[in-house]
Design a protein around this motif. Sequence first.
Motif, PDB file in Angstrom:
ATOM      1  N   ILE A  42       0.846  -1.194   0.000  1.00  0.00           N
ATOM      2  CA  ILE A  42       0.000   0.000   0.000  1.00  0.00           C
ATOM      3  C   ILE A  42       0.876   1.237   0.000  1.00  0.00           C
ATOM      4  O   ILE A  42       1.818   1.352   0.791  1.00  0.00           O
ATOM      5  CB  ILE A  42      -0.936   0.022   1.235  1.00  0.00           C
ATOM      6  CG1 ILE A  42      -1.729  -1.304   1.328  1.00  0.00           C
ATOM      7  CG2 ILE A  42      -1.873   1.212   1.165  1.00  0.00           C
ATOM      8  CD1 ILE A  42      -2.591  -1.601   0.142  1.00  0.00           C
ATOM      9  N   ALA A  43       0.596   2.175  -0.896  1.00  0.00           N
ATOM     10  CA  ALA A  43       1.429   3.369  -1.053  1.00  0.00           C
ATOM     11  C   ALA A  43       1.513   4.171   0.245  1.00  0.00           C
ATOM     12  O   ALA A  43       0.508   4.377   0.926  1.00  0.00           O
ATOM     13  CB  ALA A  43       0.866   4.246  -2.170  1.00  0.00           C
ATOM     14  N   GLU A  44       2.740   4.615   0.576  1.00  0.00           N
ATOM     15  CA  GLU A  44       2.945   5.457   1.751  1.00  0.00           C
ATOM     16  C   GLU A  44       2.511   6.893   1.444  1.00  0.00           C
ATOM     17  O   GLU A  44       2.569   7.350   0.303  1.00  0.00           O
ATOM     18  CB  GLU A  44       4.423   5.448   2.146  1.00  0.00           C
ATOM     19  CG  GLU A  44       4.970   4.090   2.536  1.00  0.00           C
ATOM     20  CD  GLU A  44       4.477   3.613   3.886  1.00  0.00           C
ATOM     21  OE1 GLU A  44       3.963   4.456   4.661  1.00  0.00           O
ATOM     22  OE2 GLU A  44       4.602   2.408   4.172  1.00  0.00           O
ATOM     23  N   ALA A  68      -1.188  -4.922  12.048  1.00  0.00           N
ATOM     24  CA  ALA A  68      -1.127  -4.528  10.637  1.00  0.00           C
ATOM     25  C   ALA A  68      -1.281  -3.041  10.380  1.00  0.00           C
ATOM     26  O   ALA A  68      -0.874  -2.543   9.331  1.00  0.00           O
ATOM     27  CB  ALA A  68      -2.217  -5.282   9.861  1.00  0.00           C
ATOM     28  N   LEU A  69      -1.896  -2.317  11.307  1.00  0.00           N
ATOM     29  CA  LEU A  69      -2.266  -0.928  11.053  1.00  0.00           C
ATOM     30  C   LEU A  69      -1.055  -0.061  10.717  1.00  0.00           C
ATOM     31  O   LEU A  69      -0.044  -0.092  11.415  1.00  0.00           O
ATOM     32  CB  LEU A  69      -2.997  -0.370  12.274  1.00  0.00           C
ATOM     33  CG  LEU A  69      -3.619   1.011  12.100  1.00  0.00           C
ATOM     34  CD1 LEU A  69      -5.071   1.001  12.559  1.00  0.00           C
ATOM     35  CD2 LEU A  69      -2.826   2.040  12.912  1.00  0.00           C
ATOM     36  N   LYS A  70      -1.165   0.714   9.647  1.00  0.00           N
ATOM     37  CA  LYS A  70      -0.058   1.538   9.181  1.00  0.00           C
ATOM     38  C   LYS A  70      -0.068   2.908   9.863  1.00  0.00           C
ATOM     39  O   LYS A  70      -1.126   3.399  10.262  1.00  0.00           O
ATOM     40  CB  LYS A  70      -0.158   1.717   7.658  1.00  0.00           C
ATOM     41  CG  LYS A  70       0.086   0.437   6.877  1.00  0.00           C
ATOM     42  CD  LYS A  70      -0.251   0.596   5.411  1.00  0.00           C
ATOM     43  CE  LYS A  70       0.769   1.457   4.673  1.00  0.00           C
ATOM     44  NZ  LYS A  70       2.056   0.763   4.492  1.00  0.00           N
ATOM     45  N   PRO A  71       1.101   3.537   9.980  1.00  0.00           N
ATOM     46  CA  PRO A  71       1.150   4.886  10.558  1.00  0.00           C
ATOM     47  C   PRO A  71       0.254   5.852   9.782  1.00  0.00           C
ATOM     48  O   PRO A  71       0.103   5.742   8.565  1.00  0.00           O
ATOM     49  CB  PRO A  71       2.627   5.277  10.405  1.00  0.00           C
ATOM     50  CG  PRO A  71       3.357   3.985  10.316  1.00  0.00           C
ATOM     51  CD  PRO A  71       2.435   3.045   9.608  1.00  0.00           C
ATOM     52  N   GLY A  72      -0.349   6.799  10.511  1.00  0.00           N
ATOM     53  CA  GLY A  72      -1.216   7.774   9.862  1.00  0.00           C
ATOM     54  C   GLY A  72      -2.635   7.297   9.676  1.00  0.00           C
ATOM     55  O   GLY A  72      -3.409   7.907   8.949  1.00  0.00           O
ATOM     56  N   VAL A  98     -10.931   9.446  -2.264  1.00  0.00           N
ATOM     57  CA  VAL A  98      -9.833   8.545  -1.924  1.00  0.00           C
ATOM     58  C   VAL A  98     -10.209   7.112  -2.280  1.00  0.00           C
ATOM     59  O   VAL A  98     -11.380   6.791  -2.523  1.00  0.00           O
ATOM     60  CB  VAL A  98      -9.486   8.613  -0.418  1.00  0.00           C
ATOM     61  CG1 VAL A  98      -9.072  10.025  -0.031  1.00  0.00           C
ATOM     62  CG2 VAL A  98     -10.655   8.137   0.453  1.00  0.00           C
ATOM     63  N   GLY A  99      -9.194   6.244  -2.303  1.00  0.00           N
ATOM     64  CA  GLY A  99      -9.423   4.843  -2.604  1.00  0.00           C
ATOM     65  C   GLY A  99      -9.791   4.039  -1.373  1.00  0.00           C
ATOM     66  O   GLY A  99      -9.729   4.529  -0.235  1.00  0.00           O
ATOM     67  N   HIS A 106      -5.977  -6.387   0.474  1.00  0.00           N
ATOM     68  CA  HIS A 106      -6.092  -6.630  -0.956  1.00  0.00           C
ATOM     69  C   HIS A 106      -5.675  -5.379  -1.736  1.00  0.00           C
ATOM     70  O   HIS A 106      -5.618  -4.276  -1.171  1.00  0.00           O
ATOM     71  CB  HIS A 106      -7.535  -7.010  -1.294  1.00  0.00           C
ATOM     72  CG  HIS A 106      -8.025  -8.176  -0.485  1.00  0.00           C
ATOM     73  ND1 HIS A 106      -7.619  -9.470  -0.705  1.00  0.00           N
ATOM     74  CD2 HIS A 106      -8.883  -8.239   0.578  1.00  0.00           C
ATOM     75  CE1 HIS A 106      -8.200 -10.281   0.165  1.00  0.00           C
ATOM     76  NE2 HIS A 106      -8.971  -9.549   0.957  1.00  0.00           N
ATOM     77  N   PRO A 107      -5.394  -5.515  -3.018  1.00  0.00           N
ATOM     78  CA  PRO A 107      -5.049  -4.340  -3.811  1.00  0.00           C
ATOM     79  C   PRO A 107      -6.120  -3.268  -3.695  1.00  0.00           C
ATOM     80  O   PRO A 107      -7.324  -3.571  -3.711  1.00  0.00           O
ATOM     81  CB  PRO A 107      -4.958  -4.897  -5.243  1.00  0.00           C
ATOM     82  CG  PRO A 107      -4.587  -6.339  -5.052  1.00  0.00           C
ATOM     83  CD  PRO A 107      -5.313  -6.772  -3.804  1.00  0.00           C
ATOM     84  N   PRO A 108      -5.719  -2.011  -3.571  1.00  0.00           N
ATOM     85  CA  PRO A 108      -6.700  -0.929  -3.384  1.00  0.00           C
ATOM     86  C   PRO A 108      -7.666  -0.792  -4.559  1.00  0.00           C
ATOM     87  O   PRO A 108      -7.299  -1.034  -5.714  1.00  0.00           O
ATOM     88  CB  PRO A 108      -5.823   0.322  -3.251  1.00  0.00           C
ATOM     89  CG  PRO A 108      -4.480  -0.174  -2.847  1.00  0.00           C
ATOM     90  CD  PRO A 108      -4.328  -1.514  -3.510  1.00  0.00           C
ATOM     91  N   ILE A 109      -8.882  -0.418  -4.237  1.00  0.00           N
ATOM     92  CA  ILE A 109      -9.831   0.066  -5.243  1.00  0.00           C
ATOM     93  C   ILE A 109      -9.548   1.561  -5.335  1.00  0.00           C
ATOM     94  O   ILE A 109      -9.910   2.326  -4.437  1.00  0.00           O
ATOM     95  CB  ILE A 109     -11.286  -0.191  -4.816  1.00  0.00           C
ATOM     96  CG1 ILE A 109     -11.503  -1.672  -4.505  1.00  0.00           C
ATOM     97  CG2 ILE A 109     -12.258   0.285  -5.897  1.00  0.00           C
ATOM     98  CD1 ILE A 109     -12.830  -1.975  -3.838  1.00  0.00           C
ATOM     99  N   GLU A 110      -8.848   1.967  -6.354  1.00  0.00           N
ATOM    100  CA  GLU A 110      -8.327   3.335  -6.397  1.00  0.00           C
ATOM    101  C   GLU A 110      -9.448   4.364  -6.591  1.00  0.00           C
ATOM    102  O   GLU A 110     -10.580   4.031  -6.956  1.00  0.00           O
ATOM    103  CB  GLU A 110      -7.277   3.474  -7.495  1.00  0.00           C
ATOM    104  CG  GLU A 110      -6.017   2.636  -7.263  1.00  0.00           C
ATOM    105  CD  GLU A 110      -5.174   3.096  -6.067  1.00  0.00           C
ATOM    106  OE1 GLU A 110      -5.512   4.130  -5.448  1.00  0.00           O
ATOM    107  OE2 GLU A 110      -4.167   2.427  -5.762  1.00  0.00           O
TER     108      GLU A 110
END
Length: 232
Positions: free
Chosen positions: A61-63, A85-89, A172-173, A201-205
């Motif tokens: 997932i893009a930073e 799993a939770l990403k920063p931000g 946003v996606g 899963h891959p983002p729904i952009e």
Amino acid sequence: MILVVRWLLVGLFIVLSFPFLCVFMLVNPKKNRNLHVACRAYSVINRIFSVRVAVRGFNTIAEGKSYIYVANHQCNYDVMIVAEALKPGTVIVGKESLKWLPLVGQLYWLTGSLFIDRSNPRASIQSMRKVAKNVVANNTSLWIFPEGTRNNGGNMLPFKSGAFRLAKDMGVGIVPVTICSAVRDVAYNSLRATDVSIVAHPPIEADVVASMNSKDLASHTREIISNMIPIV
């Protein structure tokens, strides 16, 4: 006996760590990073309960890009799986009643997580609009359980449309996330380890989100998540 010892360890860890986390989160200028810090700290609870979490897909997932993460919700322990799993931000959107729970409510508030009043549709819409403004202003991602409540081990409940309307309004996606069903089988009173996976899963952009109506988007996302539920 094993269960009692584990809960004593969890209670002791929370009592000792909570004051230090509170001080850190109060002075930390990057408020939308607080939840990630808390998750890193409290992921220790998974070790106490011998839960081994395989985290997949999140590193792709893009930073620095805002998304709405949507996941299935099976039991209270889901939150501890998300902690791995939770990403920063990223902050969590939860029901307003959580703010009144001792320690939990205070922790939610300090981590910058957001509350919505699901009992009042009009108030819920207003809350979601405030959420959107907060996200746009702070380059924040959101984590939402769109079923609205735990499905208690059955099939996934229908997804409420709020998260998907919000994604369209924000531009946003969406990142569909599957928490495997093994989370319901944590062996709290046994030394046996429990293997659980959480898969992004891959983002729904954003362009695809914009091209679909909220109802179809919710159905599409739910299908992606449900197709992966058996995975451990």
